[in-house]
Design a protein around this motif. Structure first.
Motif, PDB file in Angstrom:
ATOM      1  N   THR A 191      17.976   9.373  31.390  1.00 43.96           N
ATOM      2  CA  THR A 191      18.908   9.834  30.360  1.00 43.96           C
ATOM      3  C   THR A 191      18.278  10.878  29.443  1.00 43.96           C
ATOM      4  O   THR A 191      18.764  12.007  29.338  1.00 43.96           O
ATOM      5  CB  THR A 191      19.408   8.638  29.528  1.00 43.96           C
ATOM      6  OG1 THR A 191      20.029   7.679  30.397  1.00 43.96           O
ATOM      7  CG2 THR A 191      20.431   9.097  28.494  1.00 43.96           C
ATOM      8  N   LEU A 195      18.186  14.714  30.544  1.00 43.80           N
ATOM      9  CA  LEU A 195      19.045  15.582  29.738  1.00 43.80           C
ATOM     10  C   LEU A 195      18.237  16.461  28.792  1.00 43.80           C
ATOM     11  O   LEU A 195      18.629  17.596  28.491  1.00 43.80           O
ATOM     12  CB  LEU A 195      20.059  14.740  28.964  1.00 43.80           C
ATOM     13  CG  LEU A 195      21.164  14.113  29.827  1.00 43.80           C
ATOM     14  CD1 LEU A 195      22.012  13.165  29.001  1.00 43.80           C
ATOM     15  CD2 LEU A 195      22.041  15.191  30.467  1.00 43.80           C
ATOM     16  N   VAL A 206      18.912  15.550  22.434  1.00 44.55           N
ATOM     17  CA  VAL A 206      19.950  14.868  23.217  1.00 44.55           C
ATOM     18  C   VAL A 206      20.677  13.840  22.353  1.00 44.55           C
ATOM     19  O   VAL A 206      21.900  13.849  22.245  1.00 44.55           O
ATOM     20  CB  VAL A 206      19.341  14.178  24.448  1.00 44.55           C
ATOM     21  CG1 VAL A 206      20.410  13.364  25.202  1.00 44.55           C
ATOM     22  CG2 VAL A 206      18.704  15.197  25.379  1.00 44.55           C
ATOM     23  N   ALA A 212      25.899  16.170  23.857  1.00 47.15           N
ATOM     24  CA  ALA A 212      24.850  15.634  24.719  1.00 47.15           C
ATOM     25  C   ALA A 212      24.857  14.113  24.709  1.00 47.15           C
ATOM     26  O   ALA A 212      24.651  13.465  25.749  1.00 47.15           O
ATOM     27  CB  ALA A 212      23.491  16.171  24.281  1.00 47.15           C
ATOM     28  N   VAL A 215      27.354  12.659  27.053  1.00 46.40           N
ATOM     29  CA  VAL A 215      26.875  12.656  28.436  1.00 46.40           C
ATOM     30  C   VAL A 215      25.828  11.557  28.621  1.00 46.40           C
ATOM     31  O   VAL A 215      25.790  10.873  29.642  1.00 46.40           O
ATOM     32  CB  VAL A 215      26.290  14.027  28.812  1.00 46.40           C
ATOM     33  CG1 VAL A 215      25.739  14.002  30.233  1.00 46.40           C
ATOM     34  CG2 VAL A 215      27.348  15.119  28.684  1.00 46.40           C
ATOM     35  N   ALA A 216      24.976  11.366  27.606  1.00 44.86           N
ATOM     36  CA  ALA A 216      23.909  10.360  27.685  1.00 44.86           C
ATOM     37  C   ALA A 216      24.475   8.957  27.905  1.00 44.86           C
ATOM     38  O   ALA A 216      23.942   8.194  28.719  1.00 44.86           O
ATOM     39  CB  ALA A 216      23.064  10.395  26.416  1.00 44.86           C
ATOM     40  N   CYS A 219      25.396   8.587  31.443  1.00 43.45           N
ATOM     41  CA  CYS A 219      24.209   8.484  32.279  1.00 43.45           C
ATOM     42  C   CYS A 219      23.645   7.066  32.229  1.00 43.45           C
ATOM     43  O   CYS A 219      23.258   6.489  33.254  1.00 43.45           O
ATOM     44  CB  CYS A 219      23.158   9.496  31.827  1.00 43.45           C
ATOM     45  SG  CYS A 219      21.701   9.581  32.892  1.00 43.45           S
ATOM     46  N   ILE A 311      22.444  16.319  36.922  1.00 39.89           N
ATOM     47  CA  ILE A 311      21.163  16.529  36.237  1.00 39.89           C
ATOM     48  C   ILE A 311      20.108  16.996  37.237  1.00 39.89           C
ATOM     49  O   ILE A 311      19.357  17.942  36.977  1.00 39.89           O
ATOM     50  CB  ILE A 311      20.714  15.239  35.511  1.00 39.89           C
ATOM     51  CG1 ILE A 311      21.634  14.944  34.320  1.00 39.89           C
ATOM     52  CG2 ILE A 311      19.261  15.362  35.044  1.00 39.89           C
ATOM     53  CD1 ILE A 311      21.405  13.591  33.674  1.00 39.89           C
ATOM     54  N   ILE A 330      24.756  21.616  29.247  1.00 35.55           N
ATOM     55  CA  ILE A 330      25.384  20.303  29.097  1.00 35.55           C
ATOM     56  C   ILE A 330      26.865  20.351  29.448  1.00 35.55           C
ATOM     57  O   ILE A 330      27.461  19.335  29.826  1.00 35.55           O
ATOM     58  CB  ILE A 330      25.181  19.757  27.662  1.00 35.55           C
ATOM     59  CG1 ILE A 330      25.252  18.221  27.654  1.00 35.55           C
ATOM     60  CG2 ILE A 330      26.180  20.326  26.690  1.00 35.55           C
ATOM     61  CD1 ILE A 330      24.040  17.562  28.246  1.00 35.55           C
TER      62      ILE A 330
END
Length: 333
Positions: A191, A195, A206, A212, A215-216, A219, A311, A330
């Motif tokens: 993660t 990222l 991140v 971000a 998205v994390a 993930c 990624i 991102i």
């Protein structure tokens, strides 16, 4: 007892400095001759969240002689077969290789030296090599810890000797669920290292960026879904149950988990991913041993991993020069 850190770059130099400072004897081994010469001439200088300089003994692999009782392995996994095969010749009959690497390295190492000479340790702090002989510790001093486990055949005597060596730096937590601890660290690396490399920044870049972080959290969920499909029970990270904090099924828990991310990463916000450091130096990084592992297990187990797949794709394009790590990356994830 002879001890060594093989791959004494950023993490290894910090660890070697602390071990030496607190009364231990250990050789710091690195292929970078300029780094080795700086360490021997000026000592290991640690900056960032601490300030200290410690005289250490550093050598190149070609200067290794005899055998070691404990070898702490901190190289990237890219050349593990070659490196571990070489180290086998420098490992005492009752010696042990302790891998502090990312990913899931223990089985491959055990194939070469035997499970009775293999231990695993999860590093829960970060550092950056700033210049030859100089490293920046990027985690807060009160957040430094190791989680360590053993494979079949490791005696209590050997385990306790390794534990005592590592405790010269920070607390060591015995981890009966080594595979679970490895997957928890893999989740964090996939993660925030993944990222962080994509956006060209730190863990904080991140966790503290709204887009971000969105998205994390996705993930994180992917990693947990894949790990659970593989039969993994994720181990707590510094006392926190990451699956309870961040796993979601609905929108409310997903939003809550996203809001918790910057709080959870606060003490590690300055960590710069080692993959990003490698790309900046024009070196291949170990994305296949981090996000790539999640993707590989996902394919094998029938669990979709679109975030980790993307990624890996972006990082490989950054490696080749087709893309540059930056915040804009991102958007397509």
């Amino acid at each position: 007892m002879r001890n060594a850190i093989y791959g004494a770059g950023s993490l290894g130099t910090v660890l070697g400095a602390y071990i030496t400072k607190n009364g231990g004897e250990i050789d710091l081994i690195n292929r970078n001759r300029a780094h080795v010469e700086a360490l021997n001439q000026n000592g290991a200088r640690i900056t960032g969240t601490v300030e200290l300089t410690v005289p250490v003994k550093a050598i190149t692999p070609e200067e290794m002689t005899g055998v070691y009782d404990i070898i702490l392995l901190l190289t990237k996994q890219l050349q593990n077969r070659e490196v571990v095969t070489m180290l086998r010749e420098h490992l005492a009959e009752d010696g042990v290789i302790v891998t502090l690497q990312n990913g899931l390295p223990e089985p491959g190492i055990a194939q070469i030296v035997g499970s009775h000479r293999t231990m695993g340790c999860v590093v829960e702090w970060g550092a950056t090599l700033s210049a030859p002989g100089v490293c920046t510790l990027t985690s807060q001093p009160d957040s430094l810890s190791f989680h360590m486990g053993r494979m079949e055949g490791i005696t209590d005597e050997k385990y306790n000797a390794v534990k005592a060596l590592l405790e010269k730096m920070c607390p060591v937590h015995e981890e009966p669920n080594l595979l679970g601890a490895r997957w928890s660290k893999l989740l964090i690396n996939a993660t925030f290292s993944g990222l962080g490399t994509v956006v060209g920044g730190t863990f904080g870049d991140v966790s503290e960026n709204r887009e971000a972080a969105k998205v994390a959290i996705r993930c994180i969920k992917e990693c947990i879904d894949v790990g659970r499909a593989a039969g993994i029970t994720f181990a707590p990270v510094q006392g926190k149950d990451i699956t309870k904090l961040f796993y979601y099924k609905g929108a409310f828990k997903r939003t809550l988990g996203t809001l918790l991310i910057p709080i959870a990463m606060k003490k590690h916000r300055a960590i710069e991913p080692s993959m990003l450091q490698d790309i900046k130096k024009g070196k291949p990084c170990e994305v296949d041993a981090i996000n790539g592992v999640v993707c590989e297990y996902g394919r094998r187990l029938g669990v979709a991993t679109p975030v980790n797949d993307k990624i890996v794709e972006i990082i490989k394009k950054c490696e080749s020069g087709e893309m540059t790590p930056c915040g804009e990356n991102i958007k397509p994830i």
